[in-house]
Scaffold this motif. Structure first.
Motif, PDB file in Angstrom:
ATOM      1  N   ASP A 178     -19.358  -9.810  -9.199  1.00 56.35           N
ATOM      2  CA  ASP A 178     -20.371 -10.586  -8.474  1.00 56.35           C
ATOM      3  C   ASP A 178     -21.499  -9.642  -8.049  1.00 56.35           C
ATOM      4  N   LEU A 179     -22.740 -10.061  -8.266  1.00 57.31           N
ATOM      5  CA  LEU A 179     -23.871  -9.181  -7.928  1.00 57.31           C
ATOM      6  C   LEU A 179     -23.897  -8.817  -6.439  1.00 57.31           C
ATOM      7  N   ARG A 180     -23.241  -9.659  -5.618  1.00 57.45           N
ATOM      8  CA  ARG A 180     -23.134  -9.325  -4.190  1.00 57.45           C
ATOM      9  C   ARG A 180     -22.326  -8.051  -3.966  1.00 57.45           C
ATOM     10  N   ALA A 209     -33.395  -9.412  -2.971  1.00 55.19           N
ATOM     11  CA  ALA A 209     -33.795 -10.433  -3.946  1.00 55.19           C
ATOM     12  C   ALA A 209     -32.769 -11.564  -3.988  1.00 55.19           C
ATOM     13  N   LEU A 210     -31.499 -11.207  -3.895  1.00 54.15           N
ATOM     14  CA  LEU A 210     -30.439 -12.228  -3.936  1.00 54.15           C
ATOM     15  C   LEU A 210     -30.504 -13.121  -2.706  1.00 54.15           C
ATOM     16  N   THR A 211     -30.751 -12.499  -1.558  1.00 56.20           N
ATOM     17  CA  THR A 211     -30.851 -13.271  -0.319  1.00 56.20           C
ATOM     18  C   THR A 211     -32.019 -14.248  -0.398  1.00 56.20           C
ATOM     19  N   PHE A 212     -33.121 -13.760  -0.944  1.00 57.43           N
ATOM     20  CA  PHE A 212     -34.289 -14.622  -1.123  1.00 57.43           C
ATOM     21  C   PHE A 212     -33.952 -15.798  -2.053  1.00 57.43           C
ATOM     22  N   MET A 213     -33.300 -15.491  -3.165  1.00 53.20           N
ATOM     23  CA  MET A 213     -32.948 -16.540  -4.126  1.00 53.20           C
ATOM     24  C   MET A 213     -32.063 -17.589  -3.452  1.00 53.20           C
ATOM     25  N   GLN A 214     -31.102 -17.096  -2.679  1.00 52.59           N
ATOM     26  CA  GLN A 214     -30.191 -18.034  -2.025  1.00 52.59           C
ATOM     27  C   GLN A 214     -30.927 -18.887  -0.989  1.00 52.59           C
ATOM     28  N   ALA A 215     -31.874 -18.256  -0.300  1.00 54.72           N
ATOM     29  CA  ALA A 215     -32.630 -18.975   0.725  1.00 54.72           C
ATOM     30  C   ALA A 215     -33.426 -20.124   0.116  1.00 54.72           C
ATOM     31  N   ILE A 216     -33.863 -19.939  -1.108  1.00 52.35           N
ATOM     32  CA  ILE A 216     -34.623 -21.037  -1.731  1.00 52.35           C
ATOM     33  C   ILE A 216     -33.704 -21.961  -2.534  1.00 52.35           C
ATOM     34  N   GLY A 217     -32.406 -21.727  -2.417  1.00 56.12           N
ATOM     35  CA  GLY A 217     -31.450 -22.659  -3.016  1.00 56.12           C
ATOM     36  C   GLY A 217     -31.024 -22.324  -4.435  1.00 56.12           C
ATOM     37  N   ALA A 218     -31.372 -21.117  -4.914  1.00 52.85           N
ATOM     38  CA  ALA A 218     -30.976 -20.742  -6.276  1.00 52.85           C
ATOM     39  C   ALA A 218     -29.761 -19.818  -6.220  1.00 52.85           C
ATOM     40  N   ASP A 219     -28.697 -20.241  -6.827  1.00 51.91           N
ATOM     41  CA  ASP A 219     -27.487 -19.414  -6.828  1.00 51.91           C
ATOM     42  C   ASP A 219     -26.725 -19.622  -8.140  1.00 51.91           C
ATOM     43  N   PRO A 220     -27.351 -19.210  -9.235  1.00 52.11           N
ATOM     44  CA  PRO A 220     -26.750 -19.518 -10.542  1.00 52.11           C
ATOM     45  C   PRO A 220     -25.451 -18.753 -10.774  1.00 52.11           C
ATOM     46  N   ASP A 221     -24.699 -19.283 -11.697  1.00 50.44           N
ATOM     47  CA  ASP A 221     -23.431 -18.699 -12.114  1.00 50.44           C
ATOM     48  C   ASP A 221     -23.562 -17.217 -12.476  1.00 50.44           C
ATOM     49  N   GLU A 222     -24.698 -16.868 -13.067  1.00 50.97           N
ATOM     50  CA  GLU A 222     -24.923 -15.496 -13.557  1.00 50.97           C
ATOM     51  C   GLU A 222     -24.858 -14.465 -12.429  1.00 50.97           C
ATOM     52  N   PHE A 223     -25.045 -14.906 -11.181  1.00 50.83           N
ATOM     53  CA  PHE A 223     -24.958 -13.956 -10.067  1.00 50.83           C
ATOM     54  C   PHE A 223     -23.501 -13.591  -9.764  1.00 50.83           C
ATOM     55  N   HIS A 224     -22.586 -14.381 -10.254  1.00 47.90           N
ATOM     56  CA  HIS A 224     -21.198 -14.226  -9.809  1.00 47.90           C
ATOM     57  C   HIS A 224     -20.235 -13.696 -10.859  1.00 47.90           C
ATOM     58  N   ARG A 225     -20.691 -13.601 -12.072  1.00 48.40           N
ATOM     59  CA  ARG A 225     -19.795 -13.057 -13.104  1.00 48.40           C
ATOM     60  C   ARG A 225     -20.667 -12.400 -14.174  1.00 48.40           C
ATOM     61  N   VAL A 226     -20.058 -11.568 -15.001  1.00 46.89           N
ATOM     62  CA  VAL A 226     -20.816 -10.988 -16.112  1.00 46.89           C
ATOM     63  C   VAL A 226     -20.083 -11.276 -17.416  1.00 46.89           C
TER      64      VAL A 226
END
Ligand code: PEP
Ligand code: MN
Length: 445
Positions: A178-180, A209-226
């Motif tokens: 996970d990118l987190r 950048a991830l926090t920003f993406m999440q704040a605008i409601g974007a949380d695609p699958d690609e952030f969580h697995r490779v």
């Protein structure tokens, strides 16, 4: 539909670098066992990787291929596999973020157990024995018993590869990738080295950048697995042949021992068994090309291995050496490009740069590795082709096998922690440094 020749016909074509097994009955038993085992990878996964490598060939992605020169059975531990995966993920993050290019991640693992050797024999203090050919073939210990090729080891390769892949699959889908986690991959490392601190700064940017993406409601699958794939040199015919299976979807043969398999510099004879076998399977494949490769060799290999010119099918992995790449590579690339051949060009900056230190250790200079990659980028940039990736021997541990780099490892340090049973690998710091330097080259490419 492609037909696979039987094993004895393949051997009859002439196969370089094969072990001499004294007990034929034991070979038959091992092969019979391997023919019944489940696949390590699925044909559909191989096709997905082929699509990704097609993007590399088009100049839209970068291939990161890395891992041990030679895996060992003893090296199949949770720590070892995790550390290798972690450094590859860190390198991929650096390349993706710093160069804004999608990175195709392929581990040199779960099958990289067989080694071609320049000599059949090894002599130590007046005693001569068969050379070590990797855990797939014989033992590293320098005794007559250990050096006898044992075909049961091929079954052990399968089991060790299955255990490795099982762990890798759990890591990449189970939250570790996970990118987190970009920070946590570095926690033990950040204070120790300047490259660790540089990585930390990048990880902070990514986190923002991830926090920003999440704040605008974007949380695609690609952030969580490779997506992560496996590769190895297809060397021992018994093993690769037994794991070549007909895919039920397409009725085409795939070598299900790994997603991507390659032909080494010593086994790329056009009329030889390795080229024949790999010409018949549908996996994405590679060929190592050393400094003696002529443009006609490359064209003939492409014609045989990828007659339909299918994108993503063929990768040329060049390994010229830092001193030869700028003179040797251009005519190869020019002629291949002029022929309209679809190929991904990848740089192996390791195998043309090996030398023996005065202490007797086989080593490589970090600066030579970087110089070869820089030469590779410069050649491709001048011709207008895409420098598609790097293929490196590395480990996630703090070994002392290659000299130089930011920590300035010296020849006299090599004995401190030299663990490779074959070629010297970049350690974790050196690997991460390489990724920052390659990211800079990519930004300019
Ligand atoms: C290797 O990749 O470990 C290897 C033996 O490479 P090459 O075939 O390019 O010498
Ligand atoms: Mn090697």
């Amino acid at each position: 539909m492609s037909v696979i020749p039987d094993l004895s016909s393949l051997h009859a074509m002439g196969a370089a670098q094969q072990p001499f097994y004294p007990d034929r009955g034991a070979v038959d038993a091992a092969v019979a066992r391997l023919r019944t085992v489940p696949p390590l990878v699925f044909a559909g996964e191989c096709d997905e990787l082929k699509e990704k490598i097609a993007a590399v060939a088009r100049g839209e992605a970068f291939l990161l291929q890395g891992g041990d020169c030679a895996e060992t059975f003893a090296g199949v531990t949770a720590d070892n596999v995790r550390n290798k995966l972690r450094v590859l993920l860190q390198m991929a993050v650096v390349l993706t973020y710093a160069a804004s290019v999608p990175v195709v991640k392929v581990g040199r693992l779960a099958g990289q157990y067989a080694k071609p050797r320049s000599s059949d024999l090894e002599t130590r203090e007046g005693v001569t024995l068969p050379a070590y050919r990797g855990d797939a073939v014989n033992g590293f210990a320098f005794t007559p018993e250990s050096r006898i090729p044992d075909p049961q080891r091929l079954v052990d390769v399968y089991n060790s590869s299955a255990a490795t892949l099982n762990l890798v699959r759990a890591f990449v889908t189970g939250g570790y990738a996970d990118l987190r986690q970009v920070h946590s991959w570095n926690t033990d490392f950040v204070k120790e080295s300047s490259v660790g601190q540089r990585y930390e700064a990048l990880a902070e940017e990514i986190e923002r950048a991830l926090t920003f993406m999440q704040a605008i409601g974007a949380d695609p699958d690609e952030f969580h697995r490779v997506d992560f794939h496996s590769c190895h040199e297809a060397l021992i015919l018994e093993y690769e042949h037994a794991l070549t299976r007909i895919d039920s979807r397409t009725e085409e043969p795939y070598d299900v021992s790994g997603h991507f398999v390659w032909i080494g510099e010593r086994t790329r004879q056009l009329d030889g068994a390795h080229v024949e076998l790999l010409s018949r399977i549908r996996n994405p494949i590679g060929v190592k090309l050393g400094p003696t490769t002529t443009p006609d060799d490359a064209l003939a290999l492409a014609a045989k291995l990828n007659p339909a010119n299918e994108p993503g099918r063929l990768t040329f992995i060049t390994r010229f050496g830092a001193g030869r790449i700028r003179d040797g590579l251009p005519h190869l690339v020019e002629k291949v490009a002029a022929s309209g051949i679809e190929v991904a060009w990848v740089c192996d900056p390791m195998h043309g740069n090996t030398f023996e230190a005065s202490s007797g250790y086989k080593t490589r200079r970090f600066d030579d590795v970087i110089e070869e990659v820089q030469g590779f980028f410069d050649v491709h940039r001048a011709i207008g082709t895409w420098p598609g990736g790097v293929h490196v021997e590395l480990t996630g541990d703090d070994v002392t096998e290659c000299v130089g780099g930011g920590e300035d490892l010296l020849e006299m340090d090599l004995g401190h922690r030299y663990e490779s049973v074959c070629d010297p690998r970049l350690n974790r710091v050196q690997s991460l440094e390489l990724s920052f330097l390659v990211a800079e080259m990519l930004r300019k490419a």
